[in-house]
Design a protein around this motif. Structure first.
Motif, PDB file in Angstrom:
ATOM      1  N   ASN A 250       0.826  -1.210   0.000  1.00 49.08           N
ATOM      2  CA  ASN A 250       0.000   0.000   0.000  1.00 49.08           C
ATOM      3  C   ASN A 250       0.860   1.261   0.000  1.00 49.08           C
ATOM      4  OD1 ASN A 250      -2.789  -1.030   0.194  1.00 49.08           O
ATOM      5  ND2 ASN A 250      -2.063  -1.915   2.123  1.00 49.08           N
ATOM      6  N   LYS A 251       0.517   2.158  -0.920  1.00 50.06           N
ATOM      7  CA  LYS A 251       1.146   3.466  -0.935  1.00 50.06           C
ATOM      8  C   LYS A 251       0.089   4.518  -0.600  1.00 50.06           C
ATOM      9  CE  LYS A 251       4.850   2.347  -4.154  1.00 50.06           C
ATOM     10  NZ  LYS A 251       5.546   2.749  -5.405  1.00 50.06           N
ATOM     11  N   GLU A 252       0.470   5.788  -0.625  1.00 55.68           N
ATOM     12  CA  GLU A 252      -0.469   6.835  -0.222  1.00 55.68           C
ATOM     13  C   GLU A 252      -1.692   6.891  -1.123  1.00 55.68           C
ATOM     14  OE1 GLU A 252       1.470  10.570   0.059  1.00 55.68           O
ATOM     15  OE2 GLU A 252       2.821   9.968   1.670  1.00 55.68           O
ATOM     16  N   LYS A 253      -1.497   6.850  -2.427  1.00 53.93           N
ATOM     17  CA  LYS A 253      -2.616   6.996  -3.345  1.00 53.93           C
ATOM     18  C   LYS A 253      -2.777   5.806  -4.285  1.00 53.93           C
ATOM     19  CE  LYS A 253      -2.423  12.057  -3.415  1.00 53.93           C
ATOM     20  NZ  LYS A 253      -2.316  13.271  -4.288  1.00 53.93           N
ATOM     21  N   SER A 254      -1.983   4.778  -4.085  1.00 53.97           N
ATOM     22  CA  SER A 254      -2.067   3.627  -4.973  1.00 53.97           C
ATOM     23  C   SER A 254      -1.479   2.404  -4.277  1.00 53.97           C
ATOM     24  CB  SER A 254      -1.320   3.903  -6.281  1.00 53.97           C
ATOM     25  OG  SER A 254       0.052   4.099  -6.013  1.00 53.97           O
ATOM     26  N   ILE A 255      -1.515   1.290  -4.976  1.00 56.22           N
ATOM     27  CA  ILE A 255      -0.902   0.069  -4.456  1.00 56.22           C
ATOM     28  C   ILE A 255       0.033  -0.491  -5.524  1.00 56.22           C
ATOM     29  CG2 ILE A 255      -2.865  -0.496  -2.990  1.00 56.22           C
ATOM     30  CD1 ILE A 255      -3.670  -2.600  -5.077  1.00 56.22           C
ATOM     31  N   THR A 256       1.018  -1.255  -5.102  1.00 62.44           N
ATOM     32  CA  THR A 256       1.892  -1.968  -6.030  1.00 62.44           C
ATOM     33  C   THR A 256       1.888  -3.444  -5.662  1.00 62.44           C
ATOM     34  OG1 THR A 256       3.838  -1.593  -4.633  1.00 62.44           O
ATOM     35  CG2 THR A 256       3.398   0.019  -6.374  1.00 62.44           C
ATOM     36  N   LEU A 257       2.210  -4.277  -6.628  1.00 59.83           N
ATOM     37  CA  LEU A 257       2.253  -5.722  -6.425  1.00 59.83           C
ATOM     38  C   LEU A 257       3.690  -6.195  -6.593  1.00 59.83           C
ATOM     39  CD1 LEU A 257      -0.880  -6.673  -8.568  1.00 59.83           C
ATOM     40  CD2 LEU A 257      -0.792  -6.244  -6.109  1.00 59.83           C
ATOM     41  N   LYS A 258       4.154  -7.041  -5.663  1.00 62.36           N
ATOM     42  CA  LYS A 258       5.519  -7.529  -5.714  1.00 62.36           C
ATOM     43  C   LYS A 258       5.556  -9.036  -5.495  1.00 62.36           C
ATOM     44  CE  LYS A 258       7.968  -3.329  -4.252  1.00 62.36           C
ATOM     45  NZ  LYS A 258       8.959  -2.771  -3.307  1.00 62.36           N
ATOM     46  N   THR A 259       6.461  -9.696  -6.220  1.00 64.86           N
ATOM     47  CA  THR A 259       6.706 -11.118  -6.008  1.00 64.86           C
ATOM     48  C   THR A 259       8.080 -11.284  -5.376  1.00 64.86           C
ATOM     49  OG1 THR A 259       7.740 -11.466  -8.169  1.00 64.86           O
ATOM     50  CG2 THR A 259       5.341 -11.676  -8.058  1.00 64.86           C
ATOM     51  N   MET A 260       8.336 -12.466  -4.821  1.00 63.59           N
ATOM     52  CA  MET A 260       9.600 -12.709  -4.133  1.00 63.59           C
ATOM     53  C   MET A 260      10.777 -12.660  -5.101  1.00 63.59           C
ATOM     54  SD  MET A 260       8.562 -15.809  -1.543  1.00 63.59           S
ATOM     55  CE  MET A 260      10.246 -15.953  -0.975  1.00 63.59           C
ATOM     56  N   GLU A 261      10.595 -13.162  -6.341  1.00 66.43           N
ATOM     57  CA  GLU A 261      11.711 -13.263  -7.272  1.00 66.43           C
ATOM     58  C   GLU A 261      11.831 -12.061  -8.202  1.00 66.43           C
ATOM     59  OE1 GLU A 261      11.646 -16.889  -9.403  1.00 66.43           O
ATOM     60  OE2 GLU A 261      11.919 -18.151  -7.632  1.00 66.43           O
ATOM     61  N   ASP A 262      10.694 -11.565  -8.708  1.00 69.76           N
ATOM     62  CA  ASP A 262      10.729 -10.548  -9.754  1.00 69.76           C
ATOM     63  C   ASP A 262      10.564  -9.127  -9.252  1.00 69.76           C
ATOM     64  OD1 ASP A 262      10.950 -12.575 -11.701  1.00 69.76           O
ATOM     65  OD2 ASP A 262       8.792 -12.889 -11.629  1.00 69.76           O
ATOM     66  N   GLY A 263      10.263  -8.953  -7.987  1.00 68.71           N
ATOM     67  CA  GLY A 263      10.015  -7.602  -7.502  1.00 68.71           C
ATOM     68  C   GLY A 263       8.664  -7.092  -7.969  1.00 68.71           C
ATOM     69  N   GLN A 264       8.578  -5.816  -8.335  1.00 70.04           N
ATOM     70  CA  GLN A 264       7.302  -5.229  -8.729  1.00 70.04           C
ATOM     71  C   GLN A 264       6.797  -5.837 -10.035  1.00 70.04           C
ATOM     72  OE1 GLN A 264       7.228  -0.971  -8.697  1.00 70.04           O
ATOM     73  NE2 GLN A 264       5.237  -0.829  -9.657  1.00 70.04           N
ATOM     74  N   VAL A 265       5.498  -6.169 -10.055  1.00 70.65           N
ATOM     75  CA  VAL A 265       4.866  -6.731 -11.239  1.00 70.65           C
ATOM     76  C   VAL A 265       3.601  -5.951 -11.532  1.00 70.65           C
ATOM     77  CG1 VAL A 265       5.780  -9.053 -10.912  1.00 70.65           C
ATOM     78  CG2 VAL A 265       3.616  -8.423  -9.824  1.00 70.65           C
ATOM     79  N   LEU A 266       3.110  -6.098 -12.755  1.00 70.41           N
ATOM     80  CA  LEU A 266       1.884  -5.415 -13.187  1.00 70.41           C
ATOM     81  C   LEU A 266       0.859  -6.447 -13.606  1.00 70.41           C
ATOM     82  CD1 LEU A 266       3.464  -2.608 -15.431  1.00 70.41           C
ATOM     83  CD2 LEU A 266       2.703  -2.402 -13.049  1.00 70.41           C
ATOM     84  N   LEU A 267      -0.410  -6.100 -13.425  1.00 78.15           N
ATOM     85  CA  LEU A 267      -1.497  -6.966 -13.863  1.00 78.15           C
ATOM     86  C   LEU A 267      -2.068  -6.418 -15.163  1.00 78.15           C
ATOM     87  CD1 LEU A 267      -3.438  -7.674 -10.539  1.00 78.15           C
ATOM     88  CD2 LEU A 267      -1.738  -9.115 -11.661  1.00 78.15           C
ATOM     89  N   TYR A 268      -2.303  -7.328 -16.102  1.00 73.86           N
ATOM     90  CA  TYR A 268      -2.880  -6.920 -17.373  1.00 73.86           C
ATOM     91  C   TYR A 268      -4.200  -7.639 -17.571  1.00 73.86           C
ATOM     92  CZ  TYR A 268       1.668  -4.948 -18.559  1.00 73.86           C
ATOM     93  OH  TYR A 268       2.816  -4.197 -18.568  1.00 73.86           O
ATOM     94  N   SER A 269      -5.213  -6.907 -18.011  1.00 73.62           N
ATOM     95  CA  SER A 269      -6.509  -7.519 -18.276  1.00 73.62           C
ATOM     96  C   SER A 269      -6.438  -8.284 -19.582  1.00 73.62           C
ATOM     97  CB  SER A 269      -7.587  -6.439 -18.365  1.00 73.62           C
ATOM     98  OG  SER A 269      -8.813  -7.018 -18.764  1.00 73.62           O
ATOM     99  N   LEU A 270      -7.043  -9.503 -19.582  1.00 74.38           N
ATOM    100  CA  LEU A 270      -7.067 -10.326 -20.779  1.00 74.38           C
ATOM    101  C   LEU A 270      -8.257  -9.975 -21.675  1.00 74.38           C
ATOM    102  CD1 LEU A 270      -6.163 -13.798 -19.287  1.00 74.38           C
ATOM    103  CD2 LEU A 270      -4.669 -12.202 -20.471  1.00 74.38           C
ATOM    104  N   PHE A 271      -9.166  -9.155 -21.179  1.00 70.51           N
ATOM    105  CA  PHE A 271     -10.378  -8.837 -21.925  1.00 70.51           C
ATOM    106  C   PHE A 271     -10.501  -7.324 -22.069  1.00 70.51           C
ATOM    107  CE2 PHE A 271     -11.037 -12.742 -19.548  1.00 70.51           C
ATOM    108  CZ  PHE A 271     -11.399 -13.612 -20.565  1.00 70.51           C
ATOM    109  N   SER A 272     -10.965  -6.895 -23.198  1.00 76.90           N
ATOM    110  CA  SER A 272     -11.198  -5.462 -23.407  1.00 76.90           C
ATOM    111  C   SER A 272     -12.669  -5.177 -23.325  1.00 76.90           C
ATOM    112  CB  SER A 272     -10.669  -5.054 -24.790  1.00 76.90           C
ATOM    113  OG  SER A 272     -11.294  -5.796 -25.801  1.00 76.90           O
ATOM    114  N   ALA A 273     -13.010  -3.954 -22.955  1.00 76.62           N
ATOM    115  CA  ALA A 273     -14.409  -3.597 -22.763  1.00 76.62           C
ATOM    116  C   ALA A 273     -15.115  -3.510 -24.119  1.00 76.62           C
ATOM    117  CB  ALA A 273     -14.486  -2.247 -22.067  1.00 76.62           C
TER     118      ALA A 273
END
Length: 273
Positions: A250-273
């Motif tokens: 958790n950050k002040e205005k956002s969140i980040t995701l981290k894994t043990m091996e790769d560090g920060q990671v991003l999530l990508y949606s598989l579907f478009s609106a």
């Protein structure tokens, strides 16, 4: 996806012809030839089968196929099986790997079932594994989206866990079924009765399979002596899903995701609106 067939279906087949009707757009999109079964079989389970049949090096064996899988994909699967403890550093099956090779589910789900058996919380873990093998039973109706999300939130409680929400929803449905009010329960809670029945059927097959393979050799009550311990359930689920886990920072205005091996990671949606 887990693939099971009812035992009662055996022997009830005969030679014949089967016709399928497809829209022209679907027919035109078909490939000229179907992919070989080797390329349609889940690679993780295939690698375990190769080792269980003592066919030597996984990479060398698969490289001799007419249309082998991509070498990088094979190597990634081998490394994954080592990380989860199914293969040792010399690419030999471990005790866990031997058990996983006879379970017709993804290795991570098979590991979850085995851990549920060991730690005597098998019943809820079978529900989670069955739920991960079929569709999500929670229905989101566009005209009642807020109500549907509110109903799901009641099952999630304060732990914000989709897996435990599924366990609670399934247990509530079973109680309602015993009182012959399963349909009303599903309607009220925006749940798919068909999916819950599929989960129920898979659970029964899981338990039968675990007994047949000798992984369960004690009464059902003993396998579930700690099934109300939600901390233990979460631990078993995390151990099964490892290494596909990330922590939320958790950050002040956002969140980040981290894994043990790769560090920060991003999530990508598989579907478009």
């Amino acid at each position: 996806m887990a693939f099971f067939k009812r035992r009662g279906r055996a022997g009830r087949v005969q030679p014949g012809e089967c016709y399928h009707l497809y829209p022209r757009s679907v027919y035109d999109a078909f490939a000229d030839y179907q992919l070989p079964e080797l390329l349609r079989t889940p690679l993780q389970s295939l690698c375990l089968q190769i080792k269980s049949l003592q066919l030597g090096s996984i990479s060398e064996f698969l490289s001799r196929a007419l249309q082998p899988p991509e070498p990088l994909s094979v190597q990634n699967v081998i490394e994954y099986l080592k990380v989860i403890g199914a293969l040792d550093e010399h690419e030999n099956l471990t005790v866990l790997g031997r058990h996983l090779s006879v379970l017709p589910v993804e290795p991570k789900l098979g590991k979850m079932l085995i851990l549920g058996t060991i730690f005597n919380c098998l019943d809820p873990i079978m529900t989670v594994v069955a739920g991960l093998s079929v569709r999500d039973p929670f229905l989101i109706r566009f005209d009642k989206k807020d109500l549907a999300e509110s109903a799901k939130a009641q099952f999630s409680a304060r732990d914000c866990s989709d897996h435990l929400a599924l366990v609670r929803a399934y247990n509530g449905w079973k109680d309602a079924e015993r009182q012959q009010s399963g349909h009303e329960y599903c309607w009220k809670n925006f749940l798919s009765a068909q999916t819950l029945k599929a989960i129920d059927s898979l659970r029964k097959q899981f338990f039968s399979l675990l007994k047949d393979t000798g992984l369960v050799d004690k009464p059902s009550e003993n396998c579930n002596s700690r099934s109300i311990d939600e901390h233990l359930m979460r631990a078993v689920i995390c151990a099964g899903l490892f290494p596909g886990l990330c922590s939320v920072v958790n950050k002040e205005k956002s969140i980040t995701l981290k894994t043990m091996e790769d560090g920060q990671v991003l999530l990508y949606s598989l579907f478009s609106a």
